[in-house]
Design a protein around this motif. Sequence first.
Motif, PDB file in Angstrom:
ATOM      1  N   GLU A 196      -1.194  34.947  58.988  1.00  0.00           N
ATOM      2  CA  GLU A 196      -0.822  36.227  59.607  1.00  0.00           C
ATOM      3  C   GLU A 196       0.620  36.210  60.130  1.00  0.00           C
ATOM      4  O   GLU A 196       0.879  36.513  61.298  1.00  0.00           O
ATOM      5  CB  GLU A 196      -1.797  36.577  60.739  1.00  0.00           C
ATOM      6  N   VAL A 197       1.549  35.828  59.259  1.00  0.00           N
ATOM      7  CA  VAL A 197       2.969  35.822  59.613  1.00  0.00           C
ATOM      8  C   VAL A 197       3.745  36.643  58.590  1.00  0.00           C
ATOM      9  O   VAL A 197       3.251  36.939  57.508  1.00  0.00           O
ATOM     10  CB  VAL A 197       3.538  34.386  59.672  1.00  0.00           C
ATOM     11  N   ASP A 198       4.970  36.986  58.923  1.00  0.00           N
ATOM     12  CA  ASP A 198       5.816  37.768  58.026  1.00  0.00           C
ATOM     13  C   ASP A 198       6.544  36.864  57.038  1.00  0.00           C
ATOM     14  O   ASP A 198       6.892  35.720  57.360  1.00  0.00           O
ATOM     15  CB  ASP A 198       6.838  38.570  58.821  1.00  0.00           C
ATOM     16  N   VAL A 199       6.786  37.412  55.847  1.00  0.00           N
ATOM     17  CA  VAL A 199       7.438  36.667  54.772  1.00  0.00           C
ATOM     18  C   VAL A 199       8.529  37.535  54.153  1.00  0.00           C
ATOM     19  O   VAL A 199       8.354  38.735  53.973  1.00  0.00           O
ATOM     20  CB  VAL A 199       6.425  36.270  53.677  1.00  0.00           C
ATOM     21  N   VAL A 200       9.654  36.913  53.816  1.00  0.00           N
ATOM     22  CA  VAL A 200      10.698  37.572  53.034  1.00  0.00           C
ATOM     23  C   VAL A 200      10.743  36.905  51.661  1.00  0.00           C
ATOM     24  O   VAL A 200      10.864  35.689  51.558  1.00  0.00           O
ATOM     25  CB  VAL A 200      12.080  37.469  53.705  1.00  0.00           C
ATOM     26  N   PHE A 201      10.630  37.716  50.622  1.00  0.00           N
ATOM     27  CA  PHE A 201      10.689  37.220  49.245  1.00  0.00           C
ATOM     28  C   PHE A 201      11.963  37.771  48.604  1.00  0.00           C
ATOM     29  O   PHE A 201      12.079  38.967  48.369  1.00  0.00           O
ATOM     30  CB  PHE A 201       9.466  37.674  48.452  1.00  0.00           C
ATOM     31  N   VAL A 202      12.921  36.885  48.355  1.00  0.00           N
ATOM     32  CA  VAL A 202      14.162  37.284  47.689  1.00  0.00           C
ATOM     33  C   VAL A 202      13.989  37.020  46.202  1.00  0.00           C
ATOM     34  O   VAL A 202      13.903  35.871  45.764  1.00  0.00           O
ATOM     35  CB  VAL A 202      15.365  36.499  48.243  1.00  0.00           C
ATOM     36  N   ASP A 203      13.914  38.091  45.432  1.00  0.00           N
ATOM     37  CA  ASP A 203      13.608  38.002  43.997  1.00  0.00           C
ATOM     38  C   ASP A 203      14.885  38.189  43.185  1.00  0.00           C
ATOM     39  O   ASP A 203      15.349  39.307  42.977  1.00  0.00           O
ATOM     40  CB  ASP A 203      12.569  39.071  43.640  1.00  0.00           C
ATOM     41  N   THR A 204      15.449  37.087  42.733  1.00  0.00           N
ATOM     42  CA  THR A 204      16.678  37.152  41.939  1.00  0.00           C
ATOM     43  C   THR A 204      16.394  37.154  40.441  1.00  0.00           C
ATOM     44  O   THR A 204      17.269  37.503  39.646  1.00  0.00           O
ATOM     45  CB  THR A 204      17.599  35.960  42.264  1.00  0.00           C
ATOM     46  N   ASP A 205      15.186  36.739  40.061  1.00  0.00           N
ATOM     47  CA  ASP A 205      14.799  36.716  38.653  1.00  0.00           C
ATOM     48  C   ASP A 205      13.986  37.942  38.253  1.00  0.00           C
ATOM     49  O   ASP A 205      13.568  38.061  37.095  1.00  0.00           O
ATOM     50  CB  ASP A 205      13.976  35.463  38.348  1.00  0.00           C
TER      51      ASP A 205
END
Length: 208
Positions: free
Chosen positions: A88-97
């Motif tokens: 139950e935590v926040d996530v940042v997904f940096v999608d370069t592909d």
Amino acid sequence: ANRSGAVCCSEDQDEVRAEMTESGAQLFARLEPRRCLKDIEPRLFPEDGGPDHGEVVELYGTEGTGKTELLYHLLCRCVLPAVTGGLEVDVVFVDTDYSLDMLRLVSILDSRLNAARSAGSPSAASDEAALRSCLSRLLVVHCSSSSQLLLTLHFLQTSLSSRPSLALLLIDSISAFYWLDRCEGGASFTRQEEKLSKCAELLGRLLR
């Protein structure tokens, strides 16, 4: 001190102004402890051996070995509610592909939420409400160049300081623009590596 943050001295002294480098909300958020991820995946990491604050885990392998699928698994583990076994935590997904498949991600989340309900997990939220709650903990950023990645990392410096619930940063992948940067850098090795070096420097600041 007045409400604008300026400090007013006596009449025979120059006025001294203190520049505000962060808001009160950012200060309290920064002082609040961030969620530890040592138990993010017991089957992958040894007991109490998961990533600690500021640590980096690199997944590498040839194409088709399941690196992105593993990221889905770790992402879901983080955003799922605690009553279903998530963190139950926040996530940042940096999608370069541009490899993140939201339909696939939603399918995995839905499957795990249903499995938790079947096991008798005490969750009163409806299927849609629970799924929306999970997705609200995820921020997806798409980058199509090293310059955009640099701007994203600058933005994350502020986000991390103001959001203690943000515990995991995923980048898929950090080397996506390597050959493009080499081509644009010409014959100068320094110019070829310049943007990637700046990305590494910013990541180092985020880890601190």
